[in-house]
Scaffold this active site. Structure first.
Site, PDB file in Angstrom:
ATOM      1  N   ASP A   8     -12.733  -9.691   4.505  1.00  0.00           N
ATOM      2  CA  ASP A   8     -12.703 -11.167   5.099  1.00  0.00           C
ATOM      3  C   ASP A   8     -11.886 -10.858   6.302  1.00  0.00           C
ATOM      4  O   ASP A   8     -10.930 -11.420   6.919  1.00  0.00           O
ATOM      5  CB  ASP A   8     -12.008 -12.216   4.359  1.00  0.00           C
ATOM      6  N   ASP A  13      -7.537  -6.480   7.164  1.00  0.00           N
ATOM      7  CA  ASP A  13      -8.519  -6.006   6.719  1.00  0.00           C
ATOM      8  C   ASP A  13      -9.211  -5.166   8.006  1.00  0.00           C
ATOM      9  O   ASP A  13      -9.970  -4.104   7.735  1.00  0.00           O
ATOM     10  CB  ASP A  13      -9.652  -7.193   6.647  1.00  0.00           C
ATOM     11  N   ASP A 234      -3.841  -4.938   3.705  1.00  0.00           N
ATOM     12  CA  ASP A 234      -5.140  -4.279   3.282  1.00  0.00           C
ATOM     13  C   ASP A 234      -5.028  -2.857   3.576  1.00  0.00           C
ATOM     14  O   ASP A 234      -5.580  -1.736   2.415  1.00  0.00           O
ATOM     15  CB  ASP A 234      -6.265  -5.124   3.563  1.00  0.00           C
TER      16      ASP A 234
HETATM   17  C1  BDR Z   1      -4.428 -11.079   1.493  1.00  0.00           C
HETATM   18  O1  BDR Z   1      -4.893 -12.365   2.118  1.00  0.00           O
HETATM   19  C2  BDR Z   1      -5.433 -12.051   3.447  1.00  0.00           C
HETATM   20  O2  BDR Z   1      -4.651 -13.090   4.320  1.00  0.00           O
HETATM   21  C3  BDR Z   1      -5.136 -10.751   3.783  1.00  0.00           C
HETATM   22  O3  BDR Z   1      -6.132 -10.122   4.536  1.00  0.00           O
HETATM   23  C4  BDR Z   1      -4.979  -9.851   2.414  1.00  0.00           C
HETATM   24  O4  BDR Z   1      -6.074  -9.289   2.098  1.00  0.00           O
HETATM   25  C5  BDR Z   1      -3.040 -11.142   1.389  1.00  0.00           C
HETATM   26  O5  BDR Z   1      -2.566 -12.166   0.338  1.00  0.00           O
HETATM   27 CA    CA Z   2      -8.224  -9.275   3.504  1.00  0.00          CA
END
Ligand code: BDR
Ligand code: CA
Length: 312
Positions: A8, A13, A234
């Site tokens: 996402d 990411d 991530d």
């Molecule tokens: C996760 O939530 C998203 O904001 C970040 O990309 C990560 O995957 C962390 O809680």
């Molecule tokens: Ca994420």
């Protein structure tokens, strides 16, 4: 190692994509997109842009679910910026996503692969849950779900819930009860792989496009949270997949809380000794899951992997 990332994108990411796209140890078969940090209409172009910076326009990208199964979409723009990528103003990507839904892309890629494939979901688990519900024939084709999601203790989206699980608790529940081998890379380890402002600046000045983008994104995170260090989030999950020896893993029953006013989306990790759970069985039915939970991490090891991939 054959993998598909589900993202996402999302500042962190983006770091996971840079690492997976540039690591010689990863064969990135594709990237599927789902709503989460921002709306899906932003996640897809962000993902294409990052892969372009990484020099990997050969990696297919597919657009997936644009709503959680049974939850309002809140997103996380306060963390990632309105565009989901720190408002850096990157130029649009030259190419489009594949003309196939992410769930169909996953089904087809899994079924056509001679070997089982590891899926690395770094986002709300909506695409993965729909895949398992609609196409249970893929189950034996999934080697492992290597998930960034959940927490043993403190949450981030709420006091007890981690964002990816909180944004779609029903999807996470379906996935955690699937019986597939799952590694839960939760907030306890997620927060630990960090870089300083000086390191981020050295990435920006390196003259390497992937490192420059990583440095700019890290700097955005630091400015946004008023700190002098920021995590690759991530990206650490992907680094630990590449080199699992730096993780301490313990297996526990884990279930997703679906109903609590204050706890919806919490990953309830039952760390009691089995004998205690048996003796107290009147209070809680058996969870009937066994999940590998990352409880500790050698952060420096993963900092090195990330640094080498973006500068190499
Ligand atoms: C996760 O939530 C998203 O904001 C970040 O990309 C990560 O995957 C962390 O809680
Ligand atoms: Ca994420």
């Amino acid at each position: 190692m054959n993998v598909i990332l589900d993202v996402d994108t999302g500042v962190d990411d983006a770091m996971a994509l840079l690492l997976a796209a540039r690591s010689p140890d990863v064969n990135l078969l594709g990237v599927t997109c789902v709503m989460g940090n921002v709306e899906l209409k932003k996640v897809v172009p962000n993902t294409l842009k990052v892969l372009e910076v990484a020099g990997r326009t050969d990696v297919p990208v597919a657009r997936g679910m644009n709503q959680p199964l049974n939850e309002k979409q809140y997103n996380a723009k306060g963390v990632h910026g309105d565009d989901g990528m720190g408002n850096l103003g990157l130029p649009p990507a030259q190419r489009q996503e594949e003309p196939v839904h992410a769930v169909e892309f996953l089904r087809r890629t899994l079924m056509e692969s001679p070997e089982p494939i590891t899926l690395i979901p770094l986002a709300p688990l909506t695409n993965i849950a729909v895949l398992l519900l609609q196409h249970p024939e893929v189950l034996p084709k999934i080697k492992q779900l290597y998930i960034m999601g959940g927490a043993i203790g403190m949450g981030n989206a709420s006091a007890t819930a981690e964002f990816n699980v909180r944004q779609d608790p029903e999807a996470a529940d379906i996935v955690f009860r699937s019986g597939l081998p799952i590694l839960m890379y939760g907030l306890e380890v997620f927060r630990q792989v960090t870089f300083t402002r000086a390191e981020a600046q050295s990435f920006i000045e390196s003259g390497k496009p992937a490192a420059k983008l990583a440095g700019q994104l890290l700097t955005f995170f630091m400015d946004n949270f008023n700190r002098d260090a920021a995590g690759i989030g991530d990206g650490g999950c992907v680094a630990s997949f590449i080199d699992p020896a730096g993780l301490t893993i313990e297996s526990y029953p884990v279930r997703v809380e679906l109903t609590g006013t204050w706890t919806r989306g919490q990953t309830v990790v039952d760390r009691r000794p089995a004998i205690t759970a048996q003796r107290e069985s009147a209070w809680q039915p058996p969870m009937n899951t066994m999940i590998d939970v990352a409880v500790d991490i050698e952060a420096d090891r993963y900092r090195d992997i990330f640094r080498r991939a973006i500068l190499g």
